[in-house]
Design a protein around this motif. Structure first.
Motif, mmCIF file in Angstrom:
data_model
loop_
_atom_site.group_PDB
_atom_site.id
_atom_site.type_symbol
_atom_site.label_atom_id
_atom_site.label_comp_id
_atom_site.label_asym_id
_atom_site.label_seq_id
_atom_site.Cartn_x
_atom_site.Cartn_y
_atom_site.Cartn_z
ATOM 1 N N ALA A 63 -13.925 -3.948 8.233
ATOM 2 C CA ALA A 63 -15.115 -3.720 7.405
ATOM 3 C C ALA A 63 -14.964 -4.455 6.078
ATOM 4 C CB ALA A 63 -15.310 -2.227 7.167
ATOM 5 N N VAL A 64 -15.782 -5.471 5.859
ATOM 6 C CA VAL A 64 -15.699 -6.295 4.662
ATOM 7 C C VAL A 64 -16.588 -5.752 3.537
ATOM 8 C CG1 VAL A 64 -15.961 -8.649 3.791
ATOM 9 C CG2 VAL A 64 -15.313 -8.272 6.175
ATOM 10 N N THR A 65 -17.616 -4.986 3.888
ATOM 11 C CA THR A 65 -18.631 -4.563 2.930
ATOM 12 C C THR A 65 -18.088 -3.849 1.699
ATOM 13 O OG1 THR A 65 -20.222 -4.385 4.738
ATOM 14 C CG2 THR A 65 -20.790 -3.280 2.677
ATOM 15 N N PRO A 66 -17.120 -2.923 1.807
ATOM 16 C CA PRO A 66 -16.645 -2.247 0.588
ATOM 17 C C PRO A 66 -16.134 -3.214 -0.476
ATOM 18 C CG PRO A 66 -15.902 -1.065 2.534
ATOM 19 C CD PRO A 66 -16.501 -2.345 3.024
ATOM 20 N N ARG A 117 -4.440 -22.197 -3.384
ATOM 21 C CA ARG A 117 -5.773 -21.808 -3.849
ATOM 22 C C ARG A 117 -5.645 -20.996 -5.139
ATOM 23 N NH1 ARG A 117 -10.691 -21.854 -5.058
ATOM 24 N NH2 ARG A 117 -12.351 -21.112 -3.668
ATOM 25 N N THR A 118 -6.046 -21.555 -6.233
ATOM 26 C CA THR A 118 -6.035 -20.847 -7.507
ATOM 27 C C THR A 118 -7.462 -20.795 -8.027
ATOM 28 O OG1 THR A 118 -5.537 -22.905 -8.680
ATOM 29 C CG2 THR A 118 -3.674 -21.506 -8.077
ATOM 30 N N SER A 119 -7.974 -19.585 -8.181
ATOM 31 C CA SER A 119 -9.347 -19.398 -8.626
ATOM 32 C C SER A 119 -9.515 -17.979 -9.125
ATOM 33 C CB SER A 119 -10.317 -19.657 -7.461
ATOM 34 O OG SER A 119 -11.577 -19.086 -7.712
ATOM 35 N N PRO A 120 -10.030 -17.800 -10.356
ATOM 36 C CA PRO A 120 -10.291 -16.445 -10.845
ATOM 37 C C PRO A 120 -11.235 -15.676 -9.929
ATOM 38 C CG PRO A 120 -10.412 -18.021 -12.645
ATOM 39 C CD PRO A 120 -10.311 -18.825 -11.382
ATOM 40 N N MET A 121 -12.197 -16.377 -9.320
ATOM 41 C CA MET A 121 -13.144 -15.714 -8.430
ATOM 42 C C MET A 121 -12.435 -15.175 -7.184
ATOM 43 S SD MET A 121 -16.903 -17.092 -7.310
ATOM 44 C CE MET A 121 -16.339 -18.484 -6.330
ATOM 45 N N VAL A 122 -11.535 -15.983 -6.607
ATOM 46 C CA VAL A 122 -10.770 -15.518 -5.455
ATOM 47 C C VAL A 122 -9.870 -14.363 -5.853
ATOM 48 C CG1 VAL A 122 -8.943 -16.144 -3.821
ATOM 49 C CG2 VAL A 122 -10.862 -17.699 -4.185
ATOM 50 N N ASP A 123 -9.229 -14.471 -7.012
ATOM 51 C CA ASP A 123 -8.359 -13.386 -7.469
ATOM 52 C C ASP A 123 -9.148 -12.082 -7.633
ATOM 53 O OD1 ASP A 123 -6.220 -15.098 -7.503
ATOM 54 O OD2 ASP A 123 -6.304 -15.486 -9.659
ATOM 55 N N ASP A 124 -10.373 -12.189 -8.148
ATOM 56 C CA ASP A 124 -11.202 -10.989 -8.312
ATOM 57 C C ASP A 124 -11.562 -10.382 -6.958
ATOM 58 O OD1 ASP A 124 -11.103 -11.126 -11.024
ATOM 59 O OD2 ASP A 124 -13.109 -11.961 -11.295
ATOM 60 N N PHE A 125 -11.808 -11.231 -5.957
ATOM 61 C CA PHE A 125 -12.111 -10.675 -4.635
ATOM 62 C C PHE A 125 -10.866 -10.010 -4.048
ATOM 63 C CE2 PHE A 125 -12.548 -10.371 -0.124
ATOM 64 C CZ PHE A 125 -13.841 -9.881 0.016
ATOM 65 N N LEU A 126 -9.706 -10.621 -4.216
ATOM 66 C CA LEU A 126 -8.469 -10.010 -3.718
ATOM 67 C C LEU A 126 -8.265 -8.642 -4.368
ATOM 68 C CD1 LEU A 126 -6.060 -13.098 -3.728
ATOM 69 C CD2 LEU A 126 -7.203 -12.076 -1.765
ATOM 70 N N ALA A 127 -8.530 -8.559 -5.656
ATOM 71 C CA ALA A 127 -8.388 -7.279 -6.355
ATOM 72 C C ALA A 127 -9.382 -6.257 -5.815
ATOM 73 C CB ALA A 127 -8.598 -7.475 -7.858
ATOM 74 N N ALA A 128 -10.612 -6.689 -5.545
ATOM 75 C CA ALA A 128 -11.617 -5.777 -4.998
ATOM 76 C C ALA A 128 -11.219 -5.308 -3.607
ATOM 77 C CB ALA A 128 -12.980 -6.467 -4.953
ATOM 78 N N ALA A 129 -10.676 -6.217 -2.815
ATOM 79 C CA ALA A 129 -10.257 -5.851 -1.464
ATOM 80 C C ALA A 129 -9.113 -4.839 -1.497
ATOM 81 C CB ALA A 129 -9.831 -7.094 -0.695
ATOM 82 N N GLU A 134 -8.436 1.769 0.910
ATOM 83 C CA GLU A 134 -8.533 3.108 1.507
ATOM 84 C C GLU A 134 -9.855 3.283 2.259
ATOM 85 O OE1 GLU A 134 -8.331 7.823 0.170
ATOM 86 O OE2 GLU A 134 -7.616 6.254 -1.195
ATOM 87 N N ILE A 135 -10.939 2.792 1.660
ATOM 88 C CA ILE A 135 -12.239 2.908 2.325
ATOM 89 C C ILE A 135 -12.263 2.067 3.593
ATOM 90 C CG2 ILE A 135 -14.720 2.475 2.075
ATOM 91 C CD1 ILE A 135 -14.366 2.853 -0.927
ATOM 92 N N THR A 136 -11.723 0.838 3.505
ATOM 93 C CA THR A 136 -11.697 -0.054 4.663
ATOM 94 C C THR A 136 -10.856 0.549 5.782
ATOM 95 O OG1 THR A 136 -11.880 -1.943 3.162
ATOM 96 C CG2 THR A 136 -11.200 -2.399 5.415
ATOM 97 N N ALA A 137 -9.712 1.128 5.417
ATOM 98 C CA ALA A 137 -8.851 1.749 6.422
ATOM 99 C C ALA A 137 -9.525 2.955 7.061
ATOM 100 C CB ALA A 137 -7.526 2.160 5.791
ATOM 101 N N GLU A 138 -10.279 3.720 6.273
ATOM 102 C CA GLU A 138 -11.003 4.856 6.834
ATOM 103 C C GLU A 138 -12.034 4.387 7.862
ATOM 104 O OE1 GLU A 138 -12.657 6.975 3.596
ATOM 105 O OE2 GLU A 138 -10.768 7.924 2.991
ATOM 106 N N CYS A 139 -12.702 3.278 7.565
ATOM 107 C CA CYS A 139 -13.653 2.716 8.540
ATOM 108 C C CYS A 139 -12.930 2.336 9.814
ATOM 109 C CB CYS A 139 -14.350 1.486 7.950
ATOM 110 S SG CYS A 139 -15.456 1.826 6.568
ATOM 111 N N ALA A 140 -11.733 1.763 9.672
ATOM 112 C CA ALA A 140 -10.980 1.321 10.841
ATOM 113 C C ALA A 140 -10.489 2.488 11.675
ATOM 114 C CB ALA A 140 -9.781 0.477 10.395
#
Length: 297
Positions: free
Chosen positions: A101-104, A262-274, A279-285
């Motif tokens: 689940a990518v949405t969270p 790959r160095t990018s603040p935008m990618v780093d922010d997505f990694l942090a969000a992921a 926990e939410i993603t694991a609950e979906c799984a």
């Protein structure tokens, strides 16, 4: 290092034949030979030996061939990212394996980057590393095993696996089974047998699959059994397939991966969000949408 010379070297190393490599590259063979000699001069070592028996890689050549793949893929990824940026690149492409689940993470990322378009793309076992290295995707939710060369891989969570059985199988509808119960059954699996999650002997059913859809079709046709992460059973159903828990099977490991270059603040922010939404993603799984004994859907 001249990347054109490196691409020429890879072509020769793959073919171990200057003539065939030159044909593939659409250049004259003498010109190719000069480029290889120039690369050897740049590196200060012989990369290939040429004699009456043919072309062979030296130890240095074998090492360069190993390192060349990620290096060329990284250069290709840079070109892709520059092209995107030149066209107003407020875009991030996230790859994911079936059942993840990518949405969270996308929602949380959007709170910091509301103007960035997040594309999501399903990836399969055999292209997850390639698509990260060549820039087709910026970050990926991957399932182990994966060739980690040139990648940064961060574990997220594990989830149980289930047996995938034809609806008429003798164990279909059971509350749970063991690995031993299925020993010796033909296995529908992907090409790389080393990725099988069971150590029990299984003859190859002769049908090599890339994704969940192909797996379900072959199993439904009675050509063999298979195994899937339990989250895939939440998203995929088939009227002629039964999913049965198999607790002693090794769990599936879901990770985040990004190209090491790959160095990018935008990618780093997505990694942090992921990571923040793991926990939410694991609950979906791990959410059980079916009850034991009622899972032939």
């Amino acid at each position: 290092m001249d990347l054109r010379k490196l691409r020429y070297f890879v072509a020769v190393a793959d073919k171990l034949h200057f003539g065939r490599a030159a044909d593939e590259l659409h250049i004259a063979q003498p010109a190719l030979s000069r480029q290889i000699r120039a690369l050897e001069h740049d590196l200060g070592t012989a990369l290939l030996t040429r004699d009456s028996h043919g072309v062979m890689l030296t130890d240095a050549g074998r090492q360069l061939l190993t390192d060349a793949g990620p290096l060329l893929a990284s250069a290709h990824a840079v070109r892709r990212r520059v092209t995107v940026a030149a066209h107003g690149g407020g875009r991030l492409t996230v790859g994911f394996r079936a059942g993840v689940a990518v949405t969270p993470a996308v929602r949380q990322f959007a709170t910091r980057h509301p103007n960035v378009i997040v594309d999501v793309q399903r990836i399969e076992w055999d292209d997850q590393a390639t698509m990260l290295l060549d820039g087709s995707i910026d970050v990926g939710y991957v399932r182990l095993p994966i060739d980690e060369t040139g990648l940064r891989v961060t574990p997220l969570y594990t989830e149980p696996r289930v047996a995938v059985l034809p609806a008429g199988h003798r164990f279909a509808g059971k509350e749970q089974i063991t690995e031993a119960d299925l020993a010796g059954e033909p296995l529908v699996w992907q090409m790389d047998a080393s990725t099988q999650p069971t150590r029990r002997p299984h003859p190859n059913a002769g049908y090599l699959v890339r994704g969940v859809d192909e797996t379900l079709e072959h199993v439904a046709a009675g050509r063999g059994i298979s195994f899937l992460a339990r989250s895939a059973t939440v998203f995929y159903s088939h009227p002629q397939v039964s999913y049965v828990p198999i607790p002693d099977l090794a769990p599936d490991q879901v990770c985040l991966a990004v190209a090491a270059s790959r160095t990018s603040p935008m990618v780093d922010d997505f990694l942090a969000a992921a990571q923040a939404t793991t926990e939410i993603t694991a609950e979906c799984a791990n959410y059980e949408m079916w009850q034991p004994g009622e899972n032939a859907v």
